[in-house]
Design a protein around this motif. Structure first.
Motif, short mmCIF file in Angstrom:
data_model
loop_
_atom_site.label_atom_id
_atom_site.label_comp_id
_atom_site.label_asym_id
_atom_site.label_seq_id
_atom_site.Cartn_x
_atom_site.Cartn_y
_atom_site.Cartn_z
N GLU A 469 -92.25 -49.61 12.99
CA GLU A 469 -91.74 -50.12 14.25
C GLU A 469 -92.83 -50.89 14.74
OE1 GLU A 469 -88.58 -47.40 16.35
OE2 GLU A 469 -90.46 -47.11 16.39
N ILE A 470 -94.05 -50.40 14.75
CA ILE A 470 -95.32 -51.28 15.59
C ILE A 470 -95.68 -52.24 14.83
CG2 ILE A 470 -97.15 -49.79 14.75
CD1 ILE A 470 -98.14 -49.48 17.47
N ALA A 471 -95.79 -52.38 13.50
CA ALA A 471 -96.33 -53.47 12.98
C ALA A 471 -95.80 -54.77 13.17
CB ALA A 471 -96.64 -52.97 11.24
N PRO A 472 -94.59 -54.74 12.81
CA PRO A 472 -93.60 -56.29 13.00
C PRO A 472 -93.91 -56.54 14.65
CG PRO A 472 -92.09 -54.34 12.47
CD PRO A 472 -93.52 -53.90 12.14
N LEU A 473 -93.72 -55.57 15.38
CA LEU A 473 -93.45 -55.96 16.69
C LEU A 473 -94.80 -56.34 17.36
CD1 LEU A 473 -91.27 -53.22 18.00
CD2 LEU A 473 -90.61 -55.36 17.50
N ALA A 474 -96.02 -55.83 16.86
CA ALA A 474 -97.27 -56.24 17.36
C ALA A 474 -97.57 -57.60 16.44
CB ALA A 474 -98.36 -55.18 16.65
N ARG A 475 -97.06 -58.10 15.55
CA ARG A 475 -97.24 -59.40 15.08
C ARG A 475 -96.49 -60.34 15.86
NH1 ARG A 475 -96.70 -56.59 9.92
NH2 ARG A 475 -94.72 -57.23 9.64
N TYR A 476 -95.24 -59.88 16.19
CA TYR A 476 -94.58 -60.86 16.93
C TYR A 476 -95.29 -61.20 18.19
CZ TYR A 476 -90.51 -62.40 19.83
OH TYR A 476 -89.78 -63.11 20.57
N VAL A 477 -95.67 -60.09 18.99
CA VAL A 477 -96.13 -60.46 20.00
C VAL A 477 -97.66 -61.16 19.94
CG1 VAL A 477 -97.41 -59.17 22.13
CG2 VAL A 477 -95.33 -58.28 21.19
N GLU A 478 -98.31 -60.99 18.88
CA GLU A 478 -99.72 -61.63 18.84
C GLU A 478 -99.43 -62.92 18.45
OE1 GLU A 478 -101.65 -59.35 15.78
OE2 GLU A 478 -102.56 -57.97 17.18
N ALA A 479 -98.12 -63.51 17.93
CA ALA A 479 -97.77 -64.56 17.41
C ALA A 479 -97.43 -65.62 18.90
CB ALA A 479 -96.95 -64.78 16.32
N GLY A 480 -97.11 -64.92 19.79
CA GLY A 480 -96.43 -65.29 21.10
C GLY A 480 -95.01 -65.48 20.98
N GLY A 481 -94.44 -64.80 20.10
CA GLY A 481 -92.97 -64.89 19.95
C GLY A 481 -92.42 -66.20 19.49
N THR A 482 -91.26 -66.83 19.91
CA THR A 482 -90.87 -68.27 19.87
C THR A 482 -91.22 -69.34 20.79
OG1 THR A 482 -88.89 -67.67 21.04
CG2 THR A 482 -88.48 -67.22 18.77
N ASP A 483 -92.01 -68.87 21.70
CA ASP A 483 -92.48 -69.98 22.51
C ASP A 483 -94.13 -69.95 22.70
OD1 ASP A 483 -89.91 -70.25 23.69
OD2 ASP A 483 -89.94 -68.81 24.97
N ASN A 484 -94.67 -69.14 21.74
CA ASN A 484 -96.18 -69.13 21.58
C ASN A 484 -96.65 -68.70 22.78
OD1 ASN A 484 -98.50 -69.48 20.08
ND2 ASN A 484 -98.87 -71.42 20.94
N ASP A 485 -96.17 -67.82 23.39
CA ASP A 485 -96.68 -67.18 24.81
C ASP A 485 -96.42 -65.65 24.85
OD1 ASP A 485 -96.40 -66.37 27.64
OD2 ASP A 485 -95.80 -68.22 28.23
N THR A 486 -97.70 -65.19 24.87
CA THR A 486 -97.92 -63.61 24.81
C THR A 486 -97.05 -62.91 25.83
OG1 THR A 486 -99.85 -63.85 23.61
CG2 THR A 486 -99.31 -61.72 24.71
N SER A 487 -97.35 -63.68 27.32
CA SER A 487 -96.28 -62.76 28.45
C SER A 487 -94.86 -62.81 28.05
CB SER A 487 -96.73 -63.70 29.46
OG SER A 487 -95.96 -63.16 30.66
N LYS A 488 -94.47 -64.22 27.61
CA LYS A 488 -92.91 -64.20 27.21
C LYS A 488 -92.63 -63.22 26.20
CE LYS A 488 -91.85 -68.59 29.20
NZ LYS A 488 -91.43 -69.94 28.82
N ALA A 489 -93.41 -63.00 25.23
CA ALA A 489 -93.23 -62.07 23.81
C ALA A 489 -93.13 -60.73 24.38
CB ALA A 489 -94.37 -62.46 22.78
N PHE A 490 -93.94 -60.13 25.28
CA PHE A 490 -93.89 -58.87 25.96
C PHE A 490 -92.61 -58.71 26.69
CE2 PHE A 490 -98.38 -57.92 25.22
CZ PHE A 490 -98.27 -56.80 24.55
N GLY A 491 -92.25 -59.65 27.36
CA GLY A 491 -90.86 -59.77 28.12
C GLY A 491 -89.85 -59.66 26.96
N ASP A 492 -89.77 -60.41 25.93
CA ASP A 492 -88.70 -60.33 25.01
C ASP A 492 -88.57 -58.90 24.38
OD1 ASP A 492 -88.15 -63.11 25.40
OD2 ASP A 492 -89.29 -63.56 23.57
N LEU A 493 -89.81 -58.46 24.16
CA LEU A 493 -89.79 -57.01 23.74
C LEU A 493 -89.28 -56.04 24.45
CD1 LEU A 493 -90.49 -54.84 21.48
CD2 LEU A 493 -92.98 -54.74 22.33
N PHE A 494 -89.43 -56.01 25.96
CA PHE A 494 -89.04 -55.20 26.91
C PHE A 494 -87.47 -55.18 26.95
CE2 PHE A 494 -87.25 -54.20 31.14
CZ PHE A 494 -87.88 -53.24 31.39
#
Length: 507
Positions: A469-494
């Motif tokens: 679980e942790i590897a792909p989700l960490a990559r998603y966050v580090e890439a900023g999700g679909t908006d290239n925004d780390t803050s929004k990526a963490f919101g997406d994960l929540f």
């Protein structure tokens, strides 16, 4: 996309008498386990394994205080290496104010289900406030029920209460429209586990109760009169000329007071119902408490203790044993909750392994149960690191969307699922400005991305993520999700985590 994270998570969820010498709940827990083990041996079934610490912590916290554990509680419990940590957790939770408030909601809903309406919303709140205070005092269950049944209920007081009057248990009478027949049916069902209302129009087709017994019971809730210097309570059966006097269900004599009061009939019924040796009162309380903790009652249905399953069913002897201990210990609800939570049976996993039977009546594994609306709302706020406010109007609106009769059979509707996916409450919590957990993680320089993902798992799901679980989700966050925004990526994960079945159920 948030649904991409959902896909990443698929398959990676969790396996999924107040005296100094009062009886030890652990001893009752041991007797419960022994009785159930004997049943498993006879049925030639094998129970599943004991749940891991994270699962037990989450289950016990949801059941005993109505929310998931906070991240601090989770870290502390998982770090505790003592053998007694589960027992200490149970004691801490049951002694907390959260437990009394949570159980006040449970018992109010069991006793006055009609109050889950807009008309009685204020009264339901007042009732739960009254009941929570009694539970916090650790008043005996029998004393609480007697106080409820003998509350003064003059018509003008009942009308005032509907407008938001004093904090009393008067909603029980208001919700039953003050009618003797309604009050008799509700009282026998809620406090005795007897479905007497089926005999209101004719003799009960499947039980021993007669039409006359129904109206004799209802007469206790009629206005008392004095005849020949004696108290008289009578009712005429509707559409007949037959008038019946108040008589107890078991035929025992009633000792009436010398001075008549408006509550004389209800007081006589309450004294019998909650008195020592009543064949239903303690068993009904235990059966309902067991259903709340284990999903399925020892005797089903809950309002049929006088039926064959209640007197000779597979768990009838166990129910009598627990009820005897409950009564001998002053009808102490906290003692009862401790005993159930300390059983090995309560600590079993929800996972089916090998030949573990799926029949919930064997209690060889814990069932997966849906959360109530109150549990879900309070758990969302806990996951977000926010304080709880039981008077929050948003909480009431949210909880009303997720009302369930029995959590063990709860299935989310499309509307309810959409409410958690796209509703205002969940949407707001994806914003770090409104989510203390997200805000704290984003401002935590001592944590790398995998560490932040782990912290979010602990906050929302009460466990650490697996390596898968942790590897792909960490990559998603580090890439900023679909908006290239780390803050929004963490919101997406929540958002993704709170929309998983793992978060929305107790397992």
């Amino acid at each position: 996309m948030r649904f991409q994270i959902i896909l990443l998570l698929v398959g990676f969820g969790s396996s999924a008498v107040r005296a100094a010498d009062a009886p030890d709940p652990a001893k009752l827990a041991a007797r419960i386990d022994a009785a159930l083990r004997a049943g498993w041996d006879q049925a030639k079934v094998r129970p599943t394994v004991v749940a891991d610490d994270a699962t037990f912590l989450r289950r016990a916290t949801l059941d005993l205080v109505g929310r998931i554990p906070s991240i601090a509680e989770t870290r502390a419990f998982l770090a505790d290496k003592s053998e007694s940590k589960r027992a200490k957790l149970v004691t801490r939770l049951i002694d907390s104010g959260g437990h009394t408030r949570h159980m006040a909601t449970y018992w109010r809903r069991a006793w006055v289900p009609q109050a889950d309406t807009v008309e009685f919303a204020r009264l339901a709140d007042d009732f739960e406030t009254w009941l929570a205070a009694r539970l916090q005092e650790n008043a005996g269950y029998d004393l609480i029920v007697r106080e409820l049944l003998t509350t003064p209920v003059a018509k003008e007081k009942r009308a005032a209460a509907v407008r938001g009057g004093a904090v009393t248990p008067i909603v029980f009478f208001s919700a039953n429209e003050g009618k003797a027949e309604n009050l008799a049916a509700s009282s026998t069902r809620a406090f005795l586990g007897v479905n007497l209302d089926c005999a209101q129009c004719h003799d009960h087709p499947f039980a021993k109760w007669t039409r006359d017994q129904f109206w004799q019971t209802a007469a206790f809730f009629a206005a008392p009169q004095m005849e020949g210097g004696k108290v008289s309570l009578q009712l005429t059966i509707p559409n007949t000329k037959k008038t019946l006097s108040a008589e107890l269900m078991d035929g025992s004599p009633v000792k009436w007071p010398e001075n008549v009061t408006p509550e004389a009939g209800r007081a006589a019924f309450a004294k019998w119902a909650t008195g020592p040796g009543n064949p239903y009162f303690a068993r009904n309380a235990v059966n309902r408490a067991w259903a709340q903790a284990f999903g399925t009652a020892l005797v089903e249905p809950l309002d049929d203790l006088s039926g064959e399953s209640g007197t000779a069913g597979p768990h009838a002897d166990l129910l009598r044993d627990i009820a005897t201990a409950f009564e001998a210990n002053g009808f102490d609800l906290k003692y009862l909750s401790r005993a159930m939570a300390l059983t090995t049976t309560y600590q079993l996993s929800a996972t089916v392994q090998d030949a573990t039977p799926s029949d919930p009546r064997l209690f060889a594994r814990m069932p997966v149960r849906g959360l109530t609306g109150e549990q879900l709302y309070d758990s969302l706020r806990t996951a977000a690191g926010l304080a709880h406010d039981r008077d929050d109007a948003g909480r009431k609106r949210f909880a009303a969307q997720f009302h369930v009769e029995r959590a063990v059979t709860a299935v989310r509707s499309i509307t309810q699922s959409l409410a958690t996916m796209n509703g205002r409450v969940t949407a707001d919590l994806t914003d770090p400005a409104k989510n203390a957990t997200l805000r704290g993680l984003l401002d935590a320089p001592f944590l790398d991305t995998p560490g932040k993902v782990e912290a979010l798992f602990l906050a929302v799901l009460g466990r650490r993520p697996t390596a898968d679980e942790i590897a792909p989700l960490a990559r998603y966050v580090e890439a900023g999700g679909t908006d290239n925004d780390t803050s929004k990526a963490f919101g997406d994960l929540f958002w993704a985590l709170v929309n998983t079945t793992e978060f929305n159920t107790n397992h």
